[in-house]
Design a protein around this motif. Structure first.
Motif, PDB file in Angstrom:
ATOM      1  N   THR A 142      -0.342  -0.992  24.943  1.00 51.67           N
ATOM      2  CA  THR A 142      -0.426  -0.142  23.750  1.00 51.67           C
ATOM      3  C   THR A 142       0.945   0.066  23.118  1.00 51.67           C
ATOM      4  OG1 THR A 142      -2.339   1.011  24.678  1.00 51.67           O
ATOM      5  CG2 THR A 142      -1.175   2.095  22.879  1.00 51.67           C
ATOM      6  N   VAL A 143       1.930   0.380  23.937  1.00 53.34           N
ATOM      7  CA  VAL A 143       3.283   0.600  23.422  1.00 53.34           C
ATOM      8  C   VAL A 143       3.862  -0.683  22.836  1.00 53.34           C
ATOM      9  CG1 VAL A 143       5.649   1.202  24.080  1.00 53.34           C
ATOM     10  CG2 VAL A 143       3.727   2.519  24.985  1.00 53.34           C
ATOM     11  N   THR A 144       3.643  -1.815  23.495  1.00 57.07           N
ATOM     12  CA  THR A 144       4.174  -3.090  23.012  1.00 57.07           C
ATOM     13  C   THR A 144       3.607  -3.441  21.645  1.00 57.07           C
ATOM     14  OG1 THR A 144       4.444  -3.918  25.267  1.00 57.07           O
ATOM     15  CG2 THR A 144       4.377  -5.551  23.506  1.00 57.07           C
ATOM     16  N   VAL A 145       2.292  -3.329  21.492  1.00 52.83           N
ATOM     17  CA  VAL A 145       1.659  -3.650  20.212  1.00 52.83           C
ATOM     18  C   VAL A 145       2.073  -2.653  19.135  1.00 52.83           C
ATOM     19  CG1 VAL A 145      -0.549  -3.874  19.017  1.00 52.83           C
ATOM     20  CG2 VAL A 145      -0.291  -4.789  21.335  1.00 52.83           C
ATOM     21  N   PHE A 146       2.154  -1.366  19.488  1.00 48.04           N
ATOM     22  CA  PHE A 146       2.535  -0.348  18.511  1.00 48.04           C
ATOM     23  C   PHE A 146       3.950  -0.581  17.995  1.00 48.04           C
ATOM     24  CE2 PHE A 146       4.661   3.729  17.661  1.00 48.04           C
ATOM     25  CZ  PHE A 146       3.875   4.188  16.615  1.00 48.04           C
ATOM     26  N   VAL A 147       4.881  -0.849  18.900  1.00 50.65           N
ATOM     27  CA  VAL A 147       6.265  -1.092  18.486  1.00 50.65           C
ATOM     28  C   VAL A 147       6.357  -2.337  17.626  1.00 50.65           C
ATOM     29  CG1 VAL A 147       8.570  -1.667  19.338  1.00 50.65           C
ATOM     30  CG2 VAL A 147       7.239   0.120  20.467  1.00 50.65           C
ATOM     31  N   SER A 148       5.614  -3.374  17.988  1.00 52.18           N
ATOM     32  CA  SER A 148       5.646  -4.607  17.200  1.00 52.18           C
ATOM     33  C   SER A 148       5.100  -4.394  15.796  1.00 52.18           C
ATOM     34  CB  SER A 148       4.837  -5.697  17.912  1.00 52.18           C
ATOM     35  OG  SER A 148       4.725  -6.840  17.104  1.00 52.18           O
ATOM     36  N   ARG A 149       3.979  -3.695  15.673  1.00 50.77           N
ATOM     37  CA  ARG A 149       3.385  -3.451  14.360  1.00 50.77           C
ATOM     38  C   ARG A 149       4.283  -2.550  13.517  1.00 50.77           C
ATOM     39  NH1 ARG A 149      -1.915  -4.728  13.558  1.00 50.77           N
ATOM     40  NH2 ARG A 149      -2.082  -3.081  12.001  1.00 50.77           N
ATOM     41  N   ARG A 150       4.958  -1.614  14.162  1.00 50.25           N
ATOM     42  CA  ARG A 150       5.848  -0.729  13.414  1.00 50.25           C
ATOM     43  C   ARG A 150       7.036  -1.505  12.865  1.00 50.25           C
ATOM     44  NH1 ARG A 150       8.682   4.819  15.771  1.00 50.25           N
ATOM     45  NH2 ARG A 150       9.638   5.489  13.792  1.00 50.25           N
ATOM     46  N   ARG A 151       7.590  -2.394  13.689  1.00 50.16           N
ATOM     47  CA  ARG A 151       8.724  -3.190  13.220  1.00 50.16           C
ATOM     48  C   ARG A 151       8.316  -4.141  12.101  1.00 50.16           C
ATOM     49  NH1 ARG A 151      11.565  -4.922  18.984  1.00 50.16           N
ATOM     50  NH2 ARG A 151      12.485  -2.879  19.462  1.00 50.16           N
ATOM     51  N   SER A 152       7.151  -4.776  12.247  1.00 49.93           N
ATOM     52  CA  SER A 152       6.693  -5.700  11.203  1.00 49.93           C
ATOM     53  C   SER A 152       6.349  -4.967   9.924  1.00 49.93           C
ATOM     54  CB  SER A 152       5.474  -6.486  11.701  1.00 49.93           C
ATOM     55  OG  SER A 152       4.396  -5.606  11.968  1.00 49.93           O
ATOM     56  N   ALA A 153       5.912  -3.700  10.033  1.00 49.14           N
ATOM     57  CA  ALA A 153       5.583  -2.925   8.837  1.00 49.14           C
ATOM     58  C   ALA A 153       6.840  -2.488   8.095  1.00 49.14           C
ATOM     59  CB  ALA A 153       4.755  -1.699   9.212  1.00 49.14           C
ATOM     60  N   LEU A 154       7.936  -2.273   8.839  1.00 50.24           N
ATOM     61  CA  LEU A 154       9.173  -1.841   8.202  1.00 50.24           C
ATOM     62  C   LEU A 154       9.960  -3.001   7.626  1.00 50.24           C
ATOM     63  CD1 LEU A 154      10.440   0.806  10.801  1.00 50.24           C
ATOM     64  CD2 LEU A 154       9.373   1.231   8.580  1.00 50.24           C
ATOM     65  N   ALA A 155       9.872  -4.182   8.252  1.00 52.76           N
ATOM     66  CA  ALA A 155      10.725  -5.288   7.841  1.00 52.76           C
ATOM     67  C   ALA A 155      10.242  -6.049   6.614  1.00 52.76           C
ATOM     68  CB  ALA A 155      10.921  -6.253   9.011  1.00 52.76           C
ATOM     69  N   PRO A 156       9.035  -6.623   6.570  1.00 50.97           N
ATOM     70  CA  PRO A 156       8.690  -7.562   5.502  1.00 50.97           C
ATOM     71  C   PRO A 156       8.048  -6.903   4.291  1.00 50.97           C
ATOM     72  CG  PRO A 156       6.982  -7.618   7.155  1.00 50.97           C
ATOM     73  CD  PRO A 156       7.921  -6.515   7.530  1.00 50.97           C
ATOM     74  N   VAL A 157       8.653  -5.798   3.793  1.00 53.30           N
ATOM     75  CA  VAL A 157       8.063  -5.125   2.643  1.00 53.30           C
ATOM     76  C   VAL A 157       8.106  -6.009   1.415  1.00 53.30           C
ATOM     77  CG1 VAL A 157       8.273  -3.127   1.118  1.00 53.30           C
ATOM     78  CG2 VAL A 157       8.663  -2.866   3.557  1.00 53.30           C
ATOM     79  N   SER A 158       9.234  -6.713   1.234  1.00 58.51           N
ATOM     80  CA  SER A 158       9.365  -7.553   0.037  1.00 58.51           C
ATOM     81  C   SER A 158       8.354  -8.677   0.035  1.00 58.51           C
ATOM     82  CB  SER A 158      10.781  -8.132  -0.027  1.00 58.51           C
ATOM     83  OG  SER A 158      11.053  -8.903   1.132  1.00 58.51           O
ATOM     84  N   VAL A 159       8.032  -9.195   1.236  1.00 64.48           N
ATOM     85  CA  VAL A 159       7.048 -10.277   1.311  1.00 64.48           C
ATOM     86  C   VAL A 159       5.683  -9.787   0.879  1.00 64.48           C
ATOM     87  CG1 VAL A 159       5.910 -11.895   2.852  1.00 64.48           C
ATOM     88  CG2 VAL A 159       8.340 -11.421   3.136  1.00 64.48           C
TER      89      VAL A 159
END
Length: 385
Positions: A142-159
């Motif tokens: 749960t923590v691994t997936v949550f951290v990954s989704r949070r990072r991906s949500a913060l990074a590729p906004v321009s995409v």
């Protein structure tokens, strides 16, 4: 019987190769489609699917009255995953280790290994202890997936903005169709690959177990060697295919995630479904479980050095696995070579290797500390390549 055993071995190997190719291809494409890193996919989807043979074999062995085979399968697979699979993959091509693995996932694997050893000290792994191991696994995922989704949500906004603005009037809801088709196709490849891996591993285990049983060795030894190597073959094939396709983070994540899954799910679920839990043999407590913990801890300094596993480090790991298997065989046959071999490993090879690894780690850390800011620029360039 001999012809059937040979056919099972050949068919198992073919299915493993095909399954590994399908699984890596589908998982890598799924990671790109969903915006997840190959590391996270390796830690979750790939590692859990390649650990399916361990779950099937251990559960069946425990319910069939072979607890030594169940415990030996998990312990032997975790040792084989690091020493044999990770080592052979690094020999094939040096592995890059993501800093996330160093900071979180490898310590989690080491902590679970220690926990399994402590829980088994009384000679039995009960249902409550199995449930606790499984609960730790669920929290980890749960923590691994949550951290990954949070990072991906913060990074590729321009995409995301670019994608939405590229067709507000023409695409709309219809632009989700290609993505949905891609996800479904990737899931089919993942499921197909997992099925082929499980089938191939079972065939190989069947053939190898038939040969080992004919030799009259114990179920613990079979679990630690034949079954452990057989059920680790999906990880080996998957890692080699991943390295060949350039998914090196997925290869490392597959190993770490598989070991976490083996302890949390395979050992945990097997203990929960077995009446009275799993009996742990004294031989496993004295030698094999401590070796599993030591191997997990050894991975920490190797990963810290330049955040990667070099070819010489991989060769060293494979050499240690060969020594471990040799020890098991010599011990099972009660050969006269056992005492000098054990003394050489205990007082010469292992201490010198440990000192060497610590010295290399200290040298690498001190070098990076002296370089300061230029080291940051160099490391970012290495990561981009």
């Amino acid at each position: 019987m001999n012809v059937l055993v040979i056919l099972a071995l050949v068919a198992g190997f073919v299915l493993l190769v095909a399954g590994g190719e399908s699984l890596v291809r589908g998982a890598g494409s799924l990671a790109r489609t969903l915006g997840m890193s190959s590391l996270v996919v390796g830690l979750t989807v790939v590692s859990f699917t390649t650990s399916a043979p361990e779950l099937a074999v251990s559960t069946d062995a425990a319910l069939s009255g072979y607890p030594g085979l169940a415990v030996g399968n998990v312990v032997g697979s975790n040792i084989a995953n690091i020493l044999l699979v990770l080592g052979a993959s690094a020999v094939f091509a040096p592995l890059a280790v993501n800093s996330q693995v160093v900071r979180a996932d490898i310590p989690v694997m080491a902590a679970l290994s220690v926990a399994a050893l402590l829980m088994a000290l009384d000679g039995n792994l009960g249902r409550f202890e199995g449930a606790l191991l499984f609960a730790i696994l669920l929290v980890y995922v749960t923590v691994t997936v949550f951290v990954s989704r949070r990072r991906s949500a913060l990074a590729p906004v321009s995409v995301q903005v670019g994608t939405d603005s590229s067709g507000p009037g023409t695409g709309g809801p219809f632009r989700a169709t290609p993505k949905t088709k891609s996800v479904l196709r990737d899931l089919v490849l993942v499921v197909l690959g997992a099925g082929l891996l499980v089938a191939g591993a079972r065939l190989l285990v069947y053939g190898a177990s038939a040969i080992a049983t004919a030799l009259g060795v114990s179920d613990l030894l079979i679990g630690l060697t034949v079954v452990a190597i057989g059920t680790s073959l999906p990880e080996l094939v998957t890692c080699v295919v991943a390295v060949r396709r350039g998914e090196r983070d997925m290869a490392v994540g597959n190993i770490v995630g598989s070991n976490v899954f083996n302890i949390g799910a395979v050992l945990g679920i097997t203990a929960m479904v077995s009446p009275g839990g799993i009996a742990v043999a004294p031989a496993a407590l004295r030698f094999d479980l401590p070796i599993m913990v030591a191997v997990a801890l050894v991975l920490l300094p190797i990963a810290v050095t330049k955040l990667g596993v070099a070819r010489w480090e991989g060769a060293l790991l494979v050499g240690f696995y060969a020594a471990y298997i040799t020890y098991l065989v010599v011990q099972a046959t009660d050969h006269a070579f056992l005492e000098p071999f054990s003394a050489a490993m205990l007082w010469f090879v292992i201490p010198i290797t440990a000192v060497w690894l610590v010295a290399v780690m200290i040298y690498e850390l001190s070098t990076r500390r002296r370089e300061g800011k230029p080291e940051t620029a160099v490391s970012s360039g290495d990561g981009s390549s």
